[in-house]
Design an enzyme around this catalytic site. Structure first.
Site, PDB file in Angstrom:
ATOM      1  N   SER A  82      58.607 -83.425 -13.646  1.00  0.00           N
ATOM      2  CA  SER A  82      57.825 -82.438 -14.039  1.00  0.00           C
ATOM      3  C   SER A  82      57.585 -81.511 -12.927  1.00  0.00           C
ATOM      4  O   SER A  82      57.425 -81.714 -11.720  1.00  0.00           O
ATOM      5  CB  SER A  82      56.458 -82.894 -14.586  1.00  0.00           C
ATOM      6  OG  SER A  82      56.803 -83.975 -15.491  1.00  0.00           O
ATOM      7  N   HIS A 142      55.662 -66.863 -10.750  1.00  0.00           N
ATOM      8  CA  HIS A 142      56.272 -65.707 -10.198  1.00  0.00           C
ATOM      9  C   HIS A 142      55.612 -64.383 -10.515  1.00  0.00           C
ATOM     10  O   HIS A 142      55.090 -64.352 -11.794  1.00  0.00           O
ATOM     11  CB  HIS A 142      57.761 -65.526 -10.560  1.00  0.00           C
ATOM     12  CG  HIS A 142      58.637 -66.830 -10.536  1.00  0.00           C
ATOM     13  ND1 HIS A 142      59.171 -67.291  -9.226  1.00  0.00           N
ATOM     14  CD2 HIS A 142      59.050 -67.611 -11.374  1.00  0.00           C
ATOM     15  CE1 HIS A 142      59.657 -68.332  -9.203  1.00  0.00           C
ATOM     16  NE2 HIS A 142      59.809 -68.641 -10.684  1.00  0.00           N
ATOM     17  N   CYS A 202      56.892 -84.093 -18.494  1.00  0.00           N
ATOM     18  CA  CYS A 202      57.722 -85.208 -19.002  1.00  0.00           C
ATOM     19  C   CYS A 202      56.844 -86.518 -19.348  1.00  0.00           C
ATOM     20  O   CYS A 202      56.059 -86.671 -18.448  1.00  0.00           O
ATOM     21  CB  CYS A 202      58.860 -85.584 -18.182  1.00  0.00           C
ATOM     22  SG  CYS A 202      60.077 -86.784 -19.212  1.00  0.00           S
TER      23      CYS A 202
END
Length: 250
Positions: free
Chosen positions: A100, A105, A128
């Protein structure tokens, strides 16, 4: 989830949340535009973004394994965090869960004709197992000046119950909006585009009310003539509508 599902093996469902926010500002001159981008670059540098993502990681009950961060020239920053499900005494942890991650950004830019500068932040949370990132939406919205927000949530893969039956979802989802505080939602126009058969959920939000002073950089609203204020307001609203719609309209 009120009770944990009894599974055969571990939960390998992948849950991906993509969260994009846009902040719009009016900066009249090229110098003001450059100053705005420099201001945004400082406000949301890699150090602060790392703090936001580590707080997010703690909120979803995960453990930070590794952090990679970078500031860019002339502007922008990125942070990537590898996370794992938080170890719980007495429970067996599965190494697969350490795939995971959380990333962010930033993309500052400006429009040469309308004097509008736009700051975009993209955040992706991929987990996950039982970890579900939807609970962090209110925190993310409040961490940034969010004029327009687009969100995608997707659950992929499957796990199995004790009888071997495939489970393609381990938690009910009707809309991403259900995971956002109603007080926050009242400030936005919101629309859903969901594909339930594919476990794909999309929500767009746009701020309803515009206080012009909040969109002026180094300028007092009362310094501007009424017609100029109206023109700026119209340009801001048009910019927001096009970003919200995802296409050029005007």
């Amino acid at each position: 989830m009120a009770e944990k599902l009894k599974l055969y093996g571990f939960n390998n469902l992948t849950k991906a949340l993509s969260f994009n926010i846009y902040d719009v500002c009016y900066a009249k001159t090229e110098r003001e535009q450059q100053d705005y981008i420099a201001y945004i670059d400082e406000q949301y540098n890699s150090e602060r973004l790392t703090t936001i993502l580590t707080n997010l990681t703690d909120m979803i009950g995960a453990t930070v394994l590794n952090i990679s961060k970078q500031d860019y020239e002339p502007q922008g920053a990125s942070v990537t965090i590898l996370i794992a499900e938080r170890p719980v005494p007495g429970e067996t942890q599965v190494a697969h869960l350490d795939k995971s991650h959380v990333t962010v950004h930033t993309y500052p830019e400006y429009h040469p004709e309308t004097c509008l500068a736009t700051f975009r932040v993209d955040i992706d949370v991929a987990t996950c197992g039982e970890i579900t990132p939807l609970s962090t939406l209110d925190y993310l919205i409040s961490s940034f000046d969010s004029d327009i927000i687009t969100m995608d949530y997707r659950v992929r893969g499957f796990t199995r119950d004790m009888n071997g039956q495939k489970l393609f979802m381990d938690h009910p989802v009707a809309s991403i909006q259900d995971y956002i505080d109603p007080i926050t939602l009242r400030r936005y126009d919101a629309v859903d585009i969901n594909v339930y058969s594919a476990n794909l959920f999309h929500t767009r939000m746009m701020l309803k009310d515009i206080d012009l002073q909040n969109y002026l950089f180094k300028t007092d609203v009362y310094e501007l003539p009424p017609m100029v204020r109206l023109e700026i307001m119209n340009n801001i609203r048009r910019e927001m509508i096009e970003i919200f719609s995802g296409r050029n309209i005007y």
